[in-house]
Design a protein around this motif. Structure first.
Motif, mmCIF file in Angstrom:
data_model
loop_
_atom_site.group_PDB
_atom_site.id
_atom_site.type_symbol
_atom_site.label_atom_id
_atom_site.label_comp_id
_atom_site.label_asym_id
_atom_site.label_seq_id
_atom_site.Cartn_x
_atom_site.Cartn_y
_atom_site.Cartn_z
ATOM 1 N N HIS A 240 8.883 8.613 -0.533
ATOM 2 C CA HIS A 240 7.930 7.838 0.267
ATOM 3 C C HIS A 240 7.622 8.587 1.563
ATOM 4 O O HIS A 240 8.408 8.560 2.518
ATOM 5 N N ARG B 9 12.376 6.700 -5.158
ATOM 6 C CA ARG B 9 10.928 6.831 -4.987
ATOM 7 C C ARG B 9 10.649 7.584 -3.683
ATOM 8 O O ARG B 9 10.959 7.094 -2.591
ATOM 9 N N VAL C 154 3.903 -0.320 -0.304
ATOM 10 C CA VAL C 154 5.125 -0.026 0.449
ATOM 11 C C VAL C 154 4.757 0.643 1.767
ATOM 12 O O VAL C 154 3.953 1.580 1.807
ATOM 13 N N ASN D 58 2.744 4.597 -4.588
ATOM 14 C CA ASN D 58 3.317 3.817 -3.490
ATOM 15 C C ASN D 58 2.271 2.932 -2.817
ATOM 16 O O ASN D 58 2.560 1.800 -2.413
ATOM 17 N N ASP E 126 12.266 8.062 2.692
ATOM 18 C CA ASP E 126 11.627 9.219 3.339
ATOM 19 C C ASP E 126 12.702 10.170 3.838
ATOM 20 O O ASP E 126 13.664 9.755 4.492
ATOM 21 N N SER F 273 10.180 2.387 5.546
ATOM 22 C CA SER F 273 11.243 3.139 4.861
ATOM 23 C C SER F 273 12.564 2.870 5.588
ATOM 24 O O SER F 273 12.605 2.878 6.811
ATOM 25 N N GLN G 205 6.209 9.439 5.084
ATOM 26 C CA GLN G 205 5.786 8.765 6.304
ATOM 27 C C GLN G 205 4.963 9.774 7.123
ATOM 28 O O GLN G 205 5.517 10.645 7.794
ATOM 29 N N TYR H 166 12.758 3.253 -2.037
ATOM 30 C CA TYR H 166 11.640 3.986 -1.435
ATOM 31 C C TYR H 166 12.155 4.626 -0.150
ATOM 32 O O TYR H 166 12.450 3.934 0.831
#
Length: 207
Positions: free
Chosen positions: A65, A63, A173, A168, A29, A176, A67, A27
């Motif tokens: 992710h 994945r 989650v 997510n 970013d 990151s 933020q 996961y």
């Protein structure tokens, strides 16, 4: 967690003749410095080891992710979603290119440009790995025309981003990067993991 068919490019390797026994999910970013550290080590040093030793046993999924405290995070992940639509086989290569330009999308770097200008820069990065720049812009650009009165309709990858965020959130989650192994969070893997530590972990958990 299963992978949406439309996001198949997030898999590191193409499907083999047999279903891998294990799944590793990263996961990540695009504007998180710690995500960049983990990704760069993984992509340059760990990926070759997996291809050589573990390809039949392990599948790896990137994945995306977002933020949201970094506004440009959404824009960069929209670019990733666009690559998944246009050239899914280029997704990991695009991600590597984007991480090499990561600081260009930090808060201070985007504060004085429009959203569409940021998309233009992301499309140019995609073009360096063989993704059609004009197709990228077509998927990402926000129309400035009022048209039928829809002022908040997003772009052509908004629905894909919604799916990513929803999936997510379902598993909760937050940080990151976060790594999951066979559906369970693996707290022992962090952004500071060296190539040697990765090899030791793989030998212990996948071999």
């Amino acid at each position: 967690m299963t992978l949406q068919p439309r996001f198949v490019g997030q898999k590191l390797l193409a499907a083999t003749s047999q279903q891998p026994q294990h799944t590793l999910e990263l996961y990540i970013d695009y504007v998180c410095p710690f995500s960049a550290k983990l990704f760069n080590t993984f992509y340059t040093s760990v990926k070759p080891v997996i291809i050589q030793k573990y390809q039949q046993k392990l599948q790896v999924i990137f994945r995306q992710h977002i933020q949201p405290w970094h506004p440009s995070s959404t824009l960069t992940h929209e670019a990733g979603a666009a690559v998944l639509k246009i050239a899914p086989d280029k997704f990991w290569e695009f991600s590597a290119a984007l991480f090499s330009h990561q600081k260009e999308f930090f808060d201070v770097s985007v504060v004085n440009e429009t959203r569409n200008d940021t998309y233009q820069r992301l499309a140019k990065i995609a073009a360096t790995v063989g993704v059609d720049e004009h197709e990228m812009i077509d998927l990402l650009r926000i129309s400035e025309a009022i048209g039928d009165g829809q002022l908040n309709s997003g772009n052509k990858v908004t629905n894909d981003i919604k799916l990513m965020v929803k999936s997510n959130r379902i598993i909760g989650v937050h940080v990151s990067p976060t790594v999951y192994f066979n559906g369970v969070e693996e707290p022992n893997i962090s952004s500071s993991f060296t190539a040697t530590q990765w090899e030791q972990w793989l030998a212990m958990n996948v071999a």
